[in-house]
Motif scaffolding. Structure first.
Motif, PDB file in Angstrom:
ATOM      1  N   UNK A 171      -9.035  12.335   6.934  1.00 14.12           N
ATOM      2  CA  UNK A 171      -8.139  11.185   7.069  1.00 14.12           C
ATOM      3  C   UNK A 171      -8.770   9.905   6.520  1.00 14.12           C
ATOM      4  N   UNK A 172      -7.952   8.945   6.094  1.00 13.90           N
ATOM      5  CA  UNK A 172      -8.492   7.686   5.570  1.00 13.90           C
ATOM      6  C   UNK A 172      -8.991   6.790   6.706  1.00 13.90           C
ATOM      7  N   UNK A 173     -10.221   6.279   6.565  1.00 16.12           N
ATOM      8  CA  UNK A 173     -10.799   5.419   7.596  1.00 16.12           C
ATOM      9  C   UNK A 173     -11.137   4.034   7.064  1.00 16.12           C
ATOM     10  N   UNK A 174     -10.966   3.819   5.758  1.00 23.76           N
ATOM     11  CA  UNK A 174     -11.278   2.521   5.155  1.00 23.76           C
ATOM     12  C   UNK A 174     -10.077   1.587   5.287  1.00 23.76           C
ATOM     13  N   UNK A 175     -10.294   0.435   5.920  1.00 25.05           N
ATOM     14  CA  UNK A 175      -9.222  -0.545   6.083  1.00 25.05           C
ATOM     15  C   UNK A 175      -8.942  -1.215   4.743  1.00 25.05           C
ATOM     16  N   UNK A 176      -7.731  -1.016   4.228  1.00 21.49           N
ATOM     17  CA  UNK A 176      -7.336  -1.631   2.963  1.00 21.49           C
ATOM     18  C   UNK A 176      -6.913  -3.082   3.169  1.00 21.49           C
ATOM     19  N   UNK A 177      -6.045  -3.290   4.183  1.00 24.96           N
ATOM     20  CA  UNK A 177      -5.528  -4.639   4.410  1.00 24.96           C
ATOM     21  C   UNK A 177      -4.845  -4.714   5.770  1.00 24.96           C
ATOM     22  N   UNK A 178      -4.892  -5.902   6.377  1.00 27.99           N
ATOM     23  CA  UNK A 178      -4.137  -6.180   7.600  1.00 27.99           C
ATOM     24  C   UNK A 178      -3.014  -7.146   7.242  1.00 27.99           C
ATOM     25  N   UNK A 179      -1.821  -6.917   7.780  1.00 29.23           N
ATOM     26  CA  UNK A 179      -0.689  -7.793   7.494  1.00 29.23           C
ATOM     27  C   UNK A 179      -0.059  -8.250   8.809  1.00 29.23           C
ATOM     28  N   UNK A 180       0.780  -9.287   8.720  1.00 29.46           N
ATOM     29  CA  UNK A 180       1.492  -9.728   9.916  1.00 29.46           C
ATOM     30  C   UNK A 180       2.761  -8.903  10.102  1.00 29.46           C
ATOM     31  N   UNK A 181       3.556  -9.243  11.101  1.00 35.69           N
ATOM     32  CA  UNK A 181       4.721  -8.430  11.455  1.00 35.69           C
ATOM     33  C   UNK A 181       5.813  -8.449  10.402  1.00 35.69           C
ATOM     34  N   UNK A 182       5.816  -9.457   9.528  1.00 38.73           N
ATOM     35  CA  UNK A 182       6.893  -9.589   8.543  1.00 38.73           C
ATOM     36  C   UNK A 182       6.566  -8.934   7.210  1.00 38.73           C
ATOM     37  N   UNK A 183       5.304  -8.592   7.010  1.00 42.57           N
ATOM     38  CA  UNK A 183       4.886  -8.041   5.722  1.00 42.57           C
ATOM     39  C   UNK A 183       4.652  -6.542   5.853  1.00 42.57           C
ATOM     40  N   UNK A 184       5.496  -5.765   5.172  1.00 42.48           N
ATOM     41  CA  UNK A 184       5.431  -4.313   5.288  1.00 42.48           C
ATOM     42  C   UNK A 184       5.246  -3.649   3.933  1.00 42.48           C
ATOM     43  N   UNK A 185       4.400  -4.255   3.122  1.00 41.78           N
ATOM     44  CA  UNK A 185       3.969  -3.631   1.875  1.00 41.78           C
ATOM     45  C   UNK A 185       2.664  -4.260   1.417  1.00 41.78           C
ATOM     46  N   UNK A 186       1.837  -3.454   0.762  1.00 42.84           N
ATOM     47  CA  UNK A 186       0.594  -3.943   0.166  1.00 42.84           C
ATOM     48  C   UNK A 186       0.445  -3.275  -1.195  1.00 42.84           C
ATOM     49  N   UNK A 187      -0.303  -3.932  -2.068  1.00 48.28           N
ATOM     50  CA  UNK A 187      -0.566  -3.406  -3.401  1.00 48.28           C
ATOM     51  C   UNK A 187      -2.031  -3.017  -3.503  1.00 48.28           C
ATOM     52  N   UNK A 188      -2.280  -1.858  -4.089  1.00 49.34           N
ATOM     53  CA  UNK A 188      -3.663  -1.388  -4.191  1.00 49.34           C
ATOM     54  C   UNK A 188      -3.934  -0.830  -5.583  1.00 49.34           C
ATOM     55  N   UNK A 189      -5.169  -0.940  -6.028  1.00 50.71           N
ATOM     56  CA  UNK A 189      -5.583  -0.422  -7.325  1.00 50.71           C
ATOM     57  C   UNK A 189      -5.919   1.066  -7.206  1.00 50.71           C
ATOM     58  N   UNK A 190      -5.480   1.856  -8.183  1.00 49.26           N
ATOM     59  CA  UNK A 190      -5.665   3.309  -8.149  1.00 49.26           C
ATOM     60  C   UNK A 190      -6.191   3.793  -9.494  1.00 49.26           C
ATOM     61  N   UNK A 191      -6.622   5.050  -9.512  1.00 50.43           N
ATOM     62  CA  UNK A 191      -7.115   5.682 -10.734  1.00 50.43           C
ATOM     63  C   UNK A 191      -6.268   6.897 -11.079  1.00 50.43           C
TER      64      UNK A 191
END
Length: 227
Positions: free
Chosen positions: A178-198
């Protein structure tokens, strides 16, 4: 000439009749009860752990049967029942979060129609409830996606809570399951994040939802591969 003319008219009538008899696809049912993002407290208690809940929905056009699907979000265990009625009862766990949908169908068409997907908590001994596990929207688990020109992918989800007091989300993302690395924390109104991939890499991610009381819920692990 008259015989040919009447034969032509007869053929047109037969074609029109066949078109009239074309099977009509069922339409989606509108859900009624249990209410969306609510606590269901009208069930009949069976024992300390189970209660019988009656699910209700409105009739939909061109439908002969409805298939009710109820999923325990803690265990991802589904229960289904098919009926010609617009209600059905199931015995489900007290105090657990559930999602439910209804699929409409008829015998004359291979096409089915799915209702909206509603969440609820089946009433239990607790006074307050943790947030519903986040519902992953995109990327769909198990899918293969194309990154944008910046080699990025947008992760999207939906959060909900009976008390409507979500304080934020934590997104965990990595190449390990399972993934254990925290990518990002957001508030209650933000339900998307952008991440770099390969390219050619499979990624795993999950969302932890927290409410104002400090209660949490885990979406479970989802995965996708990048082209």
């Amino acid at each position: 000439m008259r015989i040919r003319y009447f034969s032509f008219i007869l053929i047109l009538l037969l074609v029109a009749c066949k078109k009239d008899r074309a099977p009509r696809s069922p339409e989606a049912a509108l859900l009624v009860f249990p209410l969306e993002n609510s606590e269901c407290n009208t069930g009949i208690s069976i024992n300390e752990t189970l209660s019988q809940v009656t699910f209700e929905w409105q009739p939909s056009a061109n439908t002969q049967t409805y298939t009710l699907s109820v999923v325990n979000l803690n265990t991802n265990t589904p229960q289904t029942i098919t009926t010609a009625s617009t209600s059905a009862s199931l015995s489900i766990q007290k105090g657990a979060p559930y999602s439910w949908t209804v699929t409409s169908s008829n015998n004359d068409s291979d096409i089915t129609a799915a209702s909206e997907n509603w969440l609820f908590y089946n009433a239990g001994p607790q006074i307050s409830y943790p947030p519903f596990p986040a519902q992953i929207v995109s990327p769909v688990s198990g899918s293969t996606v194309q990154a944008n020109q910046g080699n990025q992918v947008v992760l999207q989800w939906i959060g909900a809570d009976v008390e409507d007091d979500i304080s934020g989300f934590e997104v965990y993302f990595s190449e390990e399951n399972p993934p254990t690395s925290l990518l990002e924390s957001t508030d209650a109104t933000e339900m998307e994040v952008t991440t770099t991939v390969s390219s050619g890499t499979t990624y795993y991610w999950r969302v932890v939802t927290t409410d104002s009381a400090g209660s949490t819920s885990d979406s479970g692990v989802y995965d996708f591969k990048v082209l």
